[in-house]
Every structure is written in C-alpha cells, then in structure tokens.
Scaffold this motif. Structure first.
Motif, PDB file in Angstrom:
ATOM      1  N   UNK A  71     -37.948  -7.583   0.244  1.00 55.65           N
ATOM      2  CA  UNK A  71     -38.167  -7.623  -1.203  1.00 55.65           C
ATOM      3  C   UNK A  71     -38.811  -8.951  -1.577  1.00 55.65           C
ATOM      4  N   UNK A  72     -39.761  -8.885  -2.509  1.00 54.92           N
ATOM      5  CA  UNK A  72     -40.446 -10.087  -2.951  1.00 54.92           C
ATOM      6  C   UNK A  72     -40.929  -9.896  -4.385  1.00 54.92           C
ATOM      7  N   UNK A  73     -40.956 -10.972  -5.169  1.00 53.17           N
ATOM      8  CA  UNK A  73     -41.416 -10.850  -6.546  1.00 53.17           C
ATOM      9  C   UNK A  73     -42.933 -10.920  -6.713  1.00 53.17           C
ATOM     10  N   UNK A  74     -43.671 -10.979  -5.634  1.00 50.13           N
ATOM     11  CA  UNK A  74     -45.126 -11.099  -5.733  1.00 50.13           C
ATOM     12  C   UNK A  74     -45.725  -9.815  -6.321  1.00 50.13           C
ATOM     13  N   UNK A  75     -46.880  -9.907  -6.962  1.00 49.12           N
ATOM     14  CA  UNK A  75     -47.445  -8.744  -7.661  1.00 49.12           C
ATOM     15  C   UNK A  75     -47.954  -7.634  -6.733  1.00 49.12           C
ATOM     16  N   UNK A  76     -48.563  -7.967  -5.604  1.00 45.44           N
ATOM     17  CA  UNK A  76     -49.166  -6.944  -4.740  1.00 45.44           C
ATOM     18  C   UNK A  76     -48.195  -6.320  -3.755  1.00 45.44           C
ATOM     19  N   UNK A  77     -47.161  -7.037  -3.374  1.00 45.56           N
ATOM     20  CA  UNK A  77     -46.159  -6.579  -2.391  1.00 45.56           C
ATOM     21  C   UNK A  77     -46.793  -6.294  -1.025  1.00 45.56           C
ATOM     22  N   UNK A  78     -47.879  -6.978  -0.690  1.00 43.72           N
ATOM     23  CA  UNK A  78     -48.530  -6.808   0.612  1.00 43.72           C
ATOM     24  C   UNK A  78     -47.632  -7.270   1.751  1.00 43.72           C
ATOM     25  N   UNK A  79     -46.833  -8.289   1.502  1.00 42.94           N
ATOM     26  CA  UNK A  79     -45.975  -8.853   2.540  1.00 42.94           C
ATOM     27  C   UNK A  79     -44.906  -7.867   3.002  1.00 42.94           C
ATOM     28  N   UNK A  80     -44.575  -6.867   2.193  1.00 46.28           N
ATOM     29  CA  UNK A  80     -43.556  -5.893   2.582  1.00 46.28           C
ATOM     30  C   UNK A  80     -44.019  -5.018   3.741  1.00 46.28           C
ATOM     31  N   UNK A  81     -45.311  -4.854   3.899  1.00 47.22           N
ATOM     32  CA  UNK A  81     -45.835  -4.011   4.976  1.00 47.22           C
ATOM     33  C   UNK A  81     -46.265  -4.813   6.201  1.00 47.22           C
ATOM     34  N   UNK A  82     -46.164  -6.139   6.154  1.00 44.82           N
ATOM     35  CA  UNK A  82     -46.581  -6.969   7.293  1.00 44.82           C
ATOM     36  C   UNK A  82     -45.546  -6.910   8.406  1.00 44.82           C
ATOM     37  N   UNK A  84     -44.812  -8.497  12.645  1.00 46.13           N
ATOM     38  CA  UNK A  84     -45.034  -9.724  13.407  1.00 46.13           C
ATOM     39  C   UNK A  84     -46.020  -9.569  14.554  1.00 46.13           C
ATOM     40  N   UNK A  85     -46.995  -8.714  14.437  1.00 53.30           N
ATOM     41  CA  UNK A  85     -47.982  -8.552  15.498  1.00 53.30           C
ATOM     42  C   UNK A  85     -48.785  -9.828  15.721  1.00 53.30           C
ATOM     43  N   UNK A  86     -49.004 -10.581  14.686  1.00 54.66           N
ATOM     44  CA  UNK A  86     -49.766 -11.823  14.830  1.00 54.66           C
ATOM     45  C   UNK A  86     -48.855 -13.048  14.853  1.00 54.66           C
ATOM     46  N   UNK A  87     -47.562 -12.836  15.039  1.00 46.07           N
ATOM     47  CA  UNK A  87     -46.574 -13.910  15.105  1.00 46.07           C
ATOM     48  C   UNK A  87     -46.280 -14.567  13.773  1.00 46.07           C
ATOM     49  N   UNK A  88     -46.777 -14.042  12.671  1.00 44.38           N
ATOM     50  CA  UNK A  88     -46.434 -14.624  11.380  1.00 44.38           C
ATOM     51  C   UNK A  88     -46.540 -13.581  10.269  1.00 44.38           C
ATOM     52  N   UNK A  89     -45.722 -13.791   9.256  1.00 48.55           N
ATOM     53  CA  UNK A  89     -45.741 -12.989   8.041  1.00 48.55           C
ATOM     54  C   UNK A  89     -45.821 -13.978   6.894  1.00 48.55           C
ATOM     55  N   UNK A  90     -46.620 -13.696   5.900  1.00 50.82           N
ATOM     56  CA  UNK A  90     -46.707 -14.626   4.779  1.00 50.82           C
ATOM     57  C   UNK A  90     -46.712 -13.880   3.454  1.00 50.82           C
ATOM     58  N   UNK A  91     -46.114 -14.528   2.487  1.00 48.42           N
ATOM     59  CA  UNK A  91     -46.177 -14.093   1.102  1.00 48.42           C
ATOM     60  C   UNK A  91     -46.821 -15.256   0.357  1.00 48.42           C
ATOM     61  N   UNK A  92     -48.125 -15.218   0.251  1.00 48.81           N
ATOM     62  CA  UNK A  92     -48.865 -16.337  -0.331  1.00 48.81           C
ATOM     63  C   UNK A  92     -48.500 -16.625  -1.783  1.00 48.81           C
ATOM     64  N   UNK A  93     -48.364 -15.605  -2.642  1.00 48.35           N
ATOM     65  CA  UNK A  93     -48.041 -15.934  -4.034  1.00 48.35           C
ATOM     66  C   UNK A  93     -46.701 -16.646  -4.198  1.00 48.35           C
ATOM     67  N   UNK A  94     -45.739 -16.334  -3.324  1.00 47.81           N
ATOM     68  CA  UNK A  94     -44.412 -16.943  -3.437  1.00 47.81           C
ATOM     69  C   UNK A  94     -44.203 -18.083  -2.443  1.00 47.81           C
ATOM     70  N   UNK A  95     -45.240 -18.478  -1.729  1.00 50.64           N
ATOM     71  CA  UNK A  95     -45.236 -19.623  -0.804  1.00 50.64           C
ATOM     72  C   UNK A  95     -44.179 -19.482   0.288  1.00 50.64           C
ATOM     73  N   UNK A  96     -44.133 -18.330   0.945  1.00 53.70           N
ATOM     74  CA  UNK A  96     -43.192 -18.080   2.037  1.00 53.70           C
ATOM     75  C   UNK A  96     -44.001 -17.762   3.283  1.00 53.70           C
ATOM     76  N   UNK A  97     -43.724 -18.481   4.379  1.00 49.43           N
ATOM     77  CA  UNK A  97     -44.365 -18.249   5.667  1.00 49.43           C
ATOM     78  C   UNK A  97     -43.274 -18.070   6.712  1.00 49.43           C
TER      79      UNK A  97
END
Length: 112
Positions: A71-82, A84-97
């Motif tokens: 769950x994330x408060x970001x507008x697009x919610x793209x991070x919910x579908x990420x 770890x295939x590339x070893x990282x997940x990020x939620x850029x609008x909420x500054x979470x890596x």
C-alpha cells in the motif's frame, strides 16, 4: 511453419526464460531507504512494516524471502506492481527505495 521452425521458436522462448530467471539476484537482507533514514531487515523473517514519506505512509511486506509494497499513498500506484527482478523497488513520489543487499563477502565477478 515447419517442425524445425517450431523447435527453434520453443528453444528461443526457453532461453529467454532461463536468462530472465538467472539474473534475479538473491540476497540476505532488504534495505529500505526513506527520507527518515535507512532500515535493514532480514529477508528470512516475515513482517509487515510502514515507513513515512512526504505523501504519507507506505506499507511494505517481507514474506517468503521476497519483499513488496502492498500500500502506498502515491497517485499512480506503480510501485504496487513492482517486483525485485532488478534488485530494487521504488516509490518515487513518496521517496521510498527498497533494495536487496547481500551481506556475504563473496565476489560476484572479476574485471581486468
């Protein structure tokens, strides 16, 4: 299509799948980097945790040696579908890596 064409197509698909799954790197721990600091948790312990960002609270789940944002408060919610295939997940609008780190002293490769 001839039988040889079908065989070659199946061979290419198998090679793509094998190469995709062989590049997924594993690690021992997960590092969560936010504006509030860096947090490290073992991947072997299942937990659900929340971190704060400028938009609000991001909820992260560590389960079965995997980590994901649930769950994330970001507008697009793209991070919910990420994943770890590339070893990282990020939620850029909420500054979470989220990054998988390996604490073992192993050499992955050599460069000369």
């Amino acid at each position: 299509m001839k039988t040889a064409d079908i065989f070659i197509a199946i061979l290419f698909i198998l090679l793509i799948l094998i190469s995709t799954f062989s590049f997924i790197a594993g690690g021992d721990e997960v590092m969560i980097d936010t504006d509030g600091g860096k947090y490290i948790y073992p991947l072997s312990e299942e937990r659900t945790l929340s971190v704060n960002g400028p938009l609000g609270e991001t909820t992260i789940e560590i389960k079965d040696g995997d980590v994901r944002i649930i769950d994330s408060p970001c507008p697009n919610k793209t991070c919910l579908s990420m994943r770890l295939a590339s070893n990282s997940i990020c939620c850029l609008p909420n500054h979470v890596l989220i990054t998988i780190i390996n604490q073992k002293d192993e050499v992955d490769s050599y460069a000369y």
